[in-house]
Every structure is written in C-alpha cells, then in structure tokens.
Design a protein around this motif. Structure first.
Motif, PDB file in Angstrom:
ATOM      1  N   SER A  38       1.194  -1.486  -0.385  1.00  0.00           N
ATOM      2  CA  SER A  38      -0.154  -0.517   0.449  1.00  0.00           C
ATOM      3  C   SER A  38       0.555   1.014  -0.126  1.00  0.00           C
ATOM      4  N   GLY A  41       1.674   1.720  -3.488  1.00  0.00           N
ATOM      5  CA  GLY A  41       0.851   2.111  -4.217  1.00  0.00           C
ATOM      6  C   GLY A  41       0.575   4.068  -4.166  1.00  0.00           C
ATOM      7  N   TRP A  45       0.963   6.755  -7.160  1.00  0.00           N
ATOM      8  CA  TRP A  45       0.074   7.528  -7.053  1.00  0.00           C
ATOM      9  C   TRP A  45       0.605   8.987  -6.834  1.00  0.00           C
ATOM     10  N   ALA A 176      -1.339  -2.908  -5.190  1.00  0.00           N
ATOM     11  CA  ALA A 176      -0.523  -1.481  -4.354  1.00  0.00           C
ATOM     12  C   ALA A 176      -1.246  -0.277  -4.915  1.00  0.00           C
ATOM     13  N   TRP A 177      -2.213   0.080  -6.262  1.00  0.00           N
ATOM     14  CA  TRP A 177      -3.447   1.332  -7.013  1.00  0.00           C
ATOM     15  C   TRP A 177      -4.118   1.665  -6.118  1.00  0.00           C
ATOM     16  N   GLY A 180      -3.285   1.640  -1.969  1.00  0.00           N
ATOM     17  CA  GLY A 180      -2.464   3.527  -2.082  1.00  0.00           C
ATOM     18  C   GLY A 180      -3.482   4.524  -2.346  1.00  0.00           C
TER      19      GLY A 180
END
Length: 302
Positions: A38, A41, A45, A176-177, A180
């Motif tokens: 996370s 991620g 971002w 992760a995306w 995050g």
C-alpha cells in the motif's frame, strides 16, 4: 515485504532468496507486506501527481501522504532492525547479519532517495523541473520494486506453480494502486477534502474500477490455482470459499460501499476511515488463505 516460501526441489534458487524460511508466514508478517505494498501504491500516486506538476490534491498537501507512505514501506525494515519475531528478513536481507543487501532490498532502499528529494524540494515555492523529475523517478522506482519482488517470489516456486502465479506481478501492481488510492483518499479527507474545482466523483469511479479489476485478477489467480498443473492434483476448495468470501467482503464490498455512500450522503472522512482498515484486514486474510492453499499445492506436487 515479499512473501516467504519454502524452495521447491525443482525450482531454480534465486540469489536474493537467502532468507527463505520453511514456515508459513503469520498474520503479522502478511500485514507488514500488505502495508508495504500500500505504501508503494501511495508513492506511485504521488509520483504521478508530482510528475504532472500537481502541488496538491484538493486541500491535501503532498508531504503528509508522502511521509505516510514512507512509514508504511519502512515498517518492515524497522521491525527487522529491532529483531522482533513478526519479521525475519527484509526483502531477503537481514540487517546486522548479512553484510550486503540483496538486489530486492537495494531497490527498496534506492526508492527512498527520490522520497527524500521530494521532501527537501517541497519548500512551498512551487514545483520546479527537479520536483517533476523526482516525482517521475519515485513512480518508476516504486513500480520496479513491486514488479521485481513479485518475480522474485515466483522464482522460489516450482515450474508448475510459476505458471499458476503468472498474473502475480500485475495483481500486485493493481493491489498497490487500489490500496494506495484508499490511503490517499483518507489523507485527502483528513485535510479537508477536495476543493470546488475538483470533484470526488471521478476519484470514486477510479477506485471502483481498480477494485473491479483487482477482483477479476484475484478470481483468475484462484481459478488457476484450482486447475491441475504440472502433475499435481486438484486443489481441495471445500474449505476455501468461506474465508475467501469474508476476505472479499472486507476488500471490496465495504470499501466500495463507503465510496458510493460518500458520493451520495457525504461524510468522506468517516467512510475513508472505515475503508482503509477494512481493505487491510481483507487482504491480510485473503493472502493467508492463498498462501496456505499454495503450500498445500506445493506439498501435493512433491
């Protein structure tokens, strides 16, 4: 942190796998991995935003989520340095025991450099070319580290299970995306939400799309694991669906419901405070069930 798995007799050993243990990881170890993923991620971002010249997201200052992502990624390293039993190595490296870090650990350490640069450059004087470059490097380093650790994990499995887990790198990136993005949503709401030029609706749609994509990828991964491969037997799925259903409830249903209710009724901070720990708990449970099933497949193949 990368998953820890016993080396199969017919698998080619990875040079970075010196810290592999023959036990199933506990919930604490899995939680550290989920937090680290996370955190990467969140870095991705932020790196994307900085590379595009965004000084902030709504009322959210970039430095707060940047420091939060650093804490999430570095949690595993801190526990290893304290030699607590929850973590036995950090990307195959045991600081204080091993002289040199492994390639995976070195990649993770290099990713901290653009984070430090962004924090230094974030002095309130606007984004410069150096800030944009630092953001792009942060995004790329995070992506490379995530993909490499996924391939490193697969290299420790038998050839049959490597074919089964072929979608793991993509699944880890989407995880992760998604994770995050939920953390970034929480940071944004904690600092006052989105300003009038922005709207929460596109952000909600994007997170919902990521949740759907992640659900499809995870479903394909479980379906591949249940199929015969390499001479192993079919996986016994009788005891898996209940745990998977509970995990899916926490990973997808509760966060998506919180996103939709935010758009309809407001209360973004409360919804985000529910969605983030719900997703963490669900991913921890899902990964534990998956690794238990994967270990059963490895024993059956042996």
């Amino acid at each position: 942190m990368p998953p820890i798995r016993e080396l199969s007799p017919d698998a080619m050993p990875d040079p970075d796998a010196s810290g592999v243990h023959a036990h199933l990881p506990g919930y604490a170890e899995i939680l550290l991995r989920v937090l680290a993923i996370s955190g990467y991620g969140l870095w991705i971002w932020l790196g994307m935003g900085l590379a595009l010249g965004m000084e902030q997201i709504g009322r959210c200052d970039m430095r707060m989520p940047l420091i939060l992502g650093t804490a999430l990624v570095g949690a595993g390293l801190l526990l290893v340095c304290l030699r607590l039993p929850a973590a036995s190595d950090w990307y195959g490296w045991q600081p204080g025991r091993d002289r040199w870090p492994t390639r995976a650990a070195l990649m993770a350490l290099v990713t901290f450099l653009p984070v430090l640069l962004v924090i230094i450059l974030g002095d309130g004087h606007g984004h410069t070319l150096a800030m944009r470059v630092a953001g792009a490097v942060l995004m790329l380093c995070s992506l490379v580290s995530l993909v490499y650790t996924a391939y490193r994990y697969r290299s420790q499995l038998s050839p049959g299970l490597q074919r089964v887990s072929s979608s793991l790198p993509v699944s880890r990136l989407v995880t992760a995306w998604y994770g995050g993005g939920l953390w970034l949503w929480l940071c944004t709401m904690a600092q006052g939400g989105l300003e009038p030029p922005h709207s929460v609706y596109p952000w909600i749609l994007l997170l919902l799309a990521l949740a759907l994509l992640l659900g499809l990828l995870e479903g394909m991964r479980w379906q591949s694991l249940g199929a015969p491969h390499g001479g192993g037997s079919d996986m016994d799925m009788r005891n898996v669906p209940p745990a998977r259903f509970v995990a899916a409830l926490f990973v997808y249903v509760l966060p998506c419901a919180a996103l939709l209710l935010t758009e309809r009724f407001g209360g973004g901070l409360l919804a985000a405070a529910v969605a983030v720990p719900s997703c963490l708990l669900g991913k921890m449970l899902e990964q534990h069930v998956y690794e238990t099933a994967l270990a059963g497949e490895l024993l059956a193949a042996g």
